[in-house]
Design a protein around this motif. Structure first.
Motif, PDB file in Angstrom:
ATOM      1  N   VAL A 516       0.837  -1.206   0.000  1.00  0.00           N
ATOM      2  CA  VAL A 516       0.000   0.000   0.000  1.00  0.00           C
ATOM      3  C   VAL A 516       0.868   1.250   0.000  1.00  0.00           C
ATOM      4  N   ASP A 517       2.041   1.187   0.584  1.00  0.00           N
ATOM      5  CA  ASP A 517       2.976   2.316   0.585  1.00  0.00           C
ATOM      6  C   ASP A 517       4.087   2.062  -0.428  1.00  0.00           C
ATOM      7  N   PHE A 518       4.570   3.132  -1.049  1.00  0.00           N
ATOM      8  CA  PHE A 518       5.665   2.995  -1.991  1.00  0.00           C
ATOM      9  C   PHE A 518       6.893   2.441  -1.269  1.00  0.00           C
ATOM     10  N   PRO A 519       7.602   1.467  -1.869  1.00  0.00           N
ATOM     11  CA  PRO A 519       7.603   1.099  -3.280  1.00  0.00           C
ATOM     12  C   PRO A 519       6.689  -0.070  -3.669  1.00  0.00           C
ATOM     13  N   ASP A 551      -0.376   7.384 -17.349  1.00  0.00           N
ATOM     14  CA  ASP A 551      -1.063   8.230 -18.314  1.00  0.00           C
ATOM     15  C   ASP A 551      -2.322   8.726 -17.616  1.00  0.00           C
ATOM     16  N   PHE A 552      -2.397  10.004 -17.341  1.00  0.00           N
ATOM     17  CA  PHE A 552      -3.525  10.545 -16.575  1.00  0.00           C
ATOM     18  C   PHE A 552      -4.866  10.358 -17.289  1.00  0.00           C
ATOM     19  N   SER A 553      -4.847  10.106 -18.584  1.00  0.00           N
ATOM     20  CA  SER A 553      -6.100   9.882 -19.316  1.00  0.00           C
ATOM     21  C   SER A 553      -6.512   8.414 -19.307  1.00  0.00           C
ATOM     22  N   ASP A 554      -5.650   7.553 -18.775  1.00  0.00           N
ATOM     23  CA  ASP A 554      -5.920   6.113 -18.767  1.00  0.00           C
ATOM     24  C   ASP A 554      -6.497   5.718 -17.409  1.00  0.00           C
ATOM     25  N   LEU A 555      -7.809   5.562 -17.364  1.00  0.00           N
ATOM     26  CA  LEU A 555      -8.477   5.156 -16.127  1.00  0.00           C
ATOM     27  C   LEU A 555      -8.997   3.729 -16.233  1.00  0.00           C
ATOM     28  N   THR A 556      -8.326   2.923 -17.052  1.00  0.00           N
ATOM     29  CA  THR A 556      -8.632   1.496 -17.117  1.00  0.00           C
ATOM     30  C   THR A 556      -8.091   0.823 -15.864  1.00  0.00           C
ATOM     31  N   GLN A 557      -8.389  -0.453 -15.724  1.00  0.00           N
ATOM     32  CA  GLN A 557      -7.899  -1.220 -14.575  1.00  0.00           C
ATOM     33  C   GLN A 557      -6.382  -1.148 -14.475  1.00  0.00           C
ATOM     34  N   THR A 558      -5.693  -1.302 -15.607  1.00  0.00           N
ATOM     35  CA  THR A 558      -4.230  -1.246 -15.617  1.00  0.00           C
ATOM     36  C   THR A 558      -3.731   0.165 -15.348  1.00  0.00           C
ATOM     37  N   GLY A 559      -4.390   1.147 -15.945  1.00  0.00           N
ATOM     38  CA  GLY A 559      -3.996   2.530 -15.720  1.00  0.00           C
ATOM     39  C   GLY A 559      -4.133   2.935 -14.264  1.00  0.00           C
ATOM     40  N   LEU A 560      -5.200   2.467 -13.606  1.00  0.00           N
ATOM     41  CA  LEU A 560      -5.391   2.775 -12.190  1.00  0.00           C
ATOM     42  C   LEU A 560      -4.306   2.129 -11.334  1.00  0.00           C
ATOM     43  N   ALA A 561      -3.891   0.913 -11.686  1.00  0.00           N
ATOM     44  CA  ALA A 561      -2.833   0.242 -10.931  1.00  0.00           C
ATOM     45  C   ALA A 561      -1.515   0.994 -11.061  1.00  0.00           C
ATOM     46  N   ALA A 562      -1.249   1.560 -12.246  1.00  0.00           N
ATOM     47  CA  ALA A 562      -0.041   2.378 -12.409  1.00  0.00           C
ATOM     48  C   ALA A 562      -0.146   3.655 -11.590  1.00  0.00           C
ATOM     49  N   LEU A 563      -1.320   4.282 -11.595  1.00  0.00           N
ATOM     50  CA  LEU A 563      -1.536   5.485 -10.780  1.00  0.00           C
ATOM     51  C   LEU A 563      -1.383   5.181  -9.291  1.00  0.00           C
ATOM     52  N   TYR A 564      -1.831   4.006  -8.888  1.00  0.00           N
ATOM     53  CA  TYR A 564      -1.721   3.593  -7.491  1.00  0.00           C
ATOM     54  C   TYR A 564      -0.276   3.688  -7.017  1.00  0.00           C
ATOM     55  N   ARG A 565       0.629   3.197  -7.844  1.00  0.00           N
ATOM     56  CA  ARG A 565       2.056   3.240  -7.485  1.00  0.00           C
ATOM     57  C   ARG A 565       2.569   4.681  -7.447  1.00  0.00           C
ATOM     58  N   GLU A 566       2.235   5.471  -8.487  1.00  0.00           N
ATOM     59  CA  GLU A 566       2.756   6.831  -8.561  1.00  0.00           C
ATOM     60  C   GLU A 566       2.183   7.729  -7.458  1.00  0.00           C
ATOM     61  N   LEU A 567       0.899   7.571  -7.167  1.00  0.00           N
ATOM     62  CA  LEU A 567       0.311   8.339  -6.072  1.00  0.00           C
ATOM     63  C   LEU A 567       0.958   7.990  -4.738  1.00  0.00           C
ATOM     64  N   SER A 568       1.259   6.706  -4.544  1.00  0.00           N
ATOM     65  CA  SER A 568       1.898   6.301  -3.280  1.00  0.00           C
ATOM     66  C   SER A 568       3.283   6.904  -3.150  1.00  0.00           C
ATOM     67  N   PHE A 569       3.997   7.028  -4.268  1.00  0.00           N
ATOM     68  CA  PHE A 569       5.319   7.658  -4.224  1.00  0.00           C
ATOM     69  C   PHE A 569       5.207   9.124  -3.796  1.00  0.00           C
ATOM     70  N   ALA A 571       2.692  10.551  -2.013  1.00  0.00           N
ATOM     71  CA  ALA A 571       1.869  10.793  -0.835  1.00  0.00           C
ATOM     72  C   ALA A 571       2.588  11.719   0.143  1.00  0.00           C
ATOM     73  N   PRO A 572       1.960  12.802   0.549  1.00  0.00           N
ATOM     74  CA  PRO A 572       2.640  13.775   1.423  1.00  0.00           C
ATOM     75  C   PRO A 572       3.135  13.172   2.728  1.00  0.00           C
ATOM     76  N   GLU A 573       4.366  13.519   3.046  1.00  0.00           N
ATOM     77  CA  GLU A 573       5.020  13.113   4.294  1.00  0.00           C
ATOM     78  C   GLU A 573       5.130  11.597   4.452  1.00  0.00           C
ATOM     79  N   SER A 574       5.048  10.876   3.345  1.00  0.00           N
ATOM     80  CA  SER A 574       5.260   9.431   3.425  1.00  0.00           C
ATOM     81  C   SER A 574       6.745   9.146   3.613  1.00  0.00           C
ATOM     82  N   ARG A 575       7.045   8.024   4.220  1.00  0.00           N
ATOM     83  CA  ARG A 575       8.433   7.655   4.454  1.00  0.00           C
ATOM     84  C   ARG A 575       9.130   7.326   3.139  1.00  0.00           C
ATOM     85  N   THR A 576      10.392   7.682   3.039  1.00  0.00           N
ATOM     86  CA  THR A 576      11.162   7.439   1.822  1.00  0.00           C
ATOM     87  C   THR A 576      12.174   6.312   1.985  1.00  0.00           C
TER      88      THR A 576
END
Length: 599
Positions: A516-519, A551-569, A571-576
């Motif tokens: 759930v948290d990056f990476p 790809d911000f225009s890709d809201l398919t199942q695969t596109g959302l999974a890619a966004l999931y990773r990038e959003l987690s990276f 996430a404000p004040e998340s551990r690095t």
């Protein structure tokens, strides 16, 4: 080419196999799931069967295996972090896009034994499997969610949480794509998920988890089926409002405006389910409301979970008070949380009530795993048995290979708090298991790490029973020579610790980062015999199958999974530092073959 023995062979009828086939009565007492031989039909642990049938099937499997030559294997590194890793493409601040970066090299760890030359040409495979941990499948519209604590601590809520199901499905797709183990090329034997499979002890989340793992259609939505009702459509600047042009706090940090994101996040998706057998271990978020409160059966919290009111904002002072209460276990049964909710009842917003959001009990957790609808590739119960249900326990053993057993512990503390422990009954069971299987290697699985088992709140069901921490478990495992590894999660961080004990009774503790948290990683673990008095455990991290580039225009199942990773990276004040050091990632962990005589 080294000679490799397939882990899919059926155990020979030696003492340890007879223990497996016969149910090893002393093993099963109190937990009900004894070691079982593998099924000759598919090389996976079989469903429970009468003893006579188990022995007969094992014999047939040995005969069939004897007629087949060992398969030739080659290493398979494609899709692992040995080849590539998601990496920020540019910049050092603001919202950063991800791309594909170089992989992580393998690091030799020889603190417990010297690595001898020529071992790669001698070694044979004992087992190979995959560890998932801390999936945290999250019903983000659930009234019990505590997003409002973000007013006190920004990382108390994650912008990626609405996409946990899409991310988990993509992880399943990655495992299904692996054609062998990264070092030995051996077939992968099974997947073990080491707890916090759900986020908030909710029946919605449990159903999603089981369908993700075993296959099926999943609707990551609750409440009103027509639209999302959570904090990300609240108009509150505290949270990322992806569909709105509102300049919320996260957009001010560079988060995008993604029209249609929330509709896509709650849209039905399909999981292919794992192609491998899989096993389950329980974590504190699976067992306790919010993962912290020992308030099972609390009618107020149950009514609140399924009801029509949700708190979405809280002042920073009250948020910090609740955060401190949770951290220091000031109110393990949730009395302070109760008081806060009652005090802020007028600030709550109306949402659609939903009975499916009710918390699940340990018995319901077991029944859901035992439900034939969720068997997938097996085994039935995914490690748990009807005897676990009868005894009220969530720990068990299973046969990994002909000379390796797995032990799954329940380290959650029913008394409350996010740290763990085990009761005396379970600790003594673990001791018997190790003693009665001294001619087998042992891999122990749990949710908590040795460092995070410091909670000795009494179990309400067994108030007189002593609770035992991680140091006592380490000492017990180190008093036998057959323990190879203790595999766990909970901390959301990669860390590998050597535990040295006299008389070649050492083992490795392998803690893996969350998904759930990056990476957002899982781990492949291979056990090999170097045929020189040492063993090696190879650990290799894997990411989900989603592309690194979004790809911000890709809201398919695969596109959302890619966004999931990038959003987690982002996430404000998340551990690095959750990826750990290089010595905690892709490794070879060398271990002396231990003495099987107990100290």
């Amino acid at each position: 080419m080294p000679r490799i023995r397939s882990v899919a062979t059926v155990p020979a009828l030696d003492r340890r196999t007879l223990l497996a086939a016969g149910g090893a009565v002393s093993l099963s007492a109190g937990i009900g799931l004894a070691l079982r031989p593998q099924s000759p039909a598919h090389g996976a642990p079989a469903a429970q069967a009468p003893v006579a049938d188990s022995v007969a099937h094992a014999g047939e499997g040995v005969a069939a295996a004897a007629q087949k030559a060992p398969a030739a294997f080659v290493p398979y590194t494609r899709g692992t972090t040995l080849t590539s890793v998601a990496t920020p493409r540019s910049g050092s601040s603001g919202y950063r896009r991800l791309g594909t970066g170089p992989g992580w090299k393998r690091v030799l760890r020889d603190e417990l034994a010297a690595a001898k030359t020529g071992r790669a040409d001698r070694r044979t495979t004992l087992a190979a499997f995959v560890q998932f941990t801390d999936l945290h499948l999250t019903d983000v519209q659930h009234p019990m969610r505590v997003e409002y604590l973000r007013s006190g601590k920004r990382n108390a809520w994650r912008p990626q949480e609405a996409l946990t199901v899409a991310g988990a499905v993509s992880l399943v797709e990655r495992v299904n794509s692996l054609r062998g183990a990264p070092v030995t090329g051996s077939s992968l034997h099974f997947v073990m998920t080491t707890g916090d499979n759900t986020d908030n002890n909710s029946k919605t989340e449990l159903e999603w988890f089981l369908k993700v793992m075993s296959g099926g259609r999943v609707s990551p939505n609750s409440g009103d089926p027509r639209h999302y009702e959570g904090v990300q459509a609240s108009g509150l600047k505290t949270y990322w409002q992806p569909d709105s042009a509102l300049r919320d706090a996260d957009k001010q940090a560079g988060f995008p405006h993604l029209q249609g994101f929330l509709d896509a996040a709650v849209r039905e998706l399909r999981s292919p389910g794992l192609k491998l057998p899989w096993y389950s271990t329980v974590g504190n978020h699976d067992a306790l409301p919010l993962g912290v409160y020992g308030s099972r059966g609390d009618s107020y919290l149950t009514d609140f979970a399924v009801g029509g009111k949700k708190l979405m904002s809280l002042d920073p002072a009250t948020s910090n008070a609740i955060l401190a209460s949770i951290k220091y276990a000031r109110s393990p049964k949730g009395a302070e949380f109760h008081d806060m909710l009652r005090a802020h009842a007028r600030q709550m917003r109306s949402v659609t009530p939903d009975e499916r959001r009710a918390p699940f009990t340990p018995a319901e957790y077991l029944r859901a795993h035992l439900d034939p609808a969720h068997t997938g590739p097996g085994p039935i119960g995914h490690g748990y048995s009807s005897a676990n249900l009868a005894a009220g326990t969530q720990y068990y053993t299973f046969r990994i290979a002909d000379d390796v057993i797995g032990v799954s512990l329940d380290t959650t503390d029913p008394g409350g708090h996010f740290e763990g422990s085990v009761g005396t009954t379970q600790l003594r069971w673990l001791e018997r298991t190790l003693r009665e299987n001294e001619d087998s290697y042992v891999v122990v699985f749990s949710h908590h790490t040795s460092k995070t088992m410091r909670n000795t709140q009494p179990d309400p069901a067994r108030p007189a029973e002593r609770r035992h921490g991680g140091a006592e478990v380490v000492a017990l495992l180190g008093s036998f020579g057959n323990t190879l590894a203790w595999v766990n999660g909970h901390t959301h961080e990669n860390e590998i610790i050597p535990h040295a004990a006299p008389g070649n009774r050492s083992f490795w503790e392998i803690s893996t980062a969350s998904h759930v948290d990056f990476p957002q990683l899982a781990r492949v673990i291979e056990l090999v015999d170097n045929k020189d008095g040492t063993l090696s455990l190879f650990t290799t991290l894997i990411e989900s199958a989603a592309p690194h580039t979004t790809d911000f225009s890709d809201l398919t199942q695969t596109g959302l999974a890619a966004l999931y990773r990038e959003l987690s990276f982002n996430a404000p004040e998340s551990r690095t530092d959750l990826a750990g050091r290089s010595r905690d990632r892709n490794t070879e962990l060398v271990l002396k073959k231990g003495s099987t005589t107990r100290r």
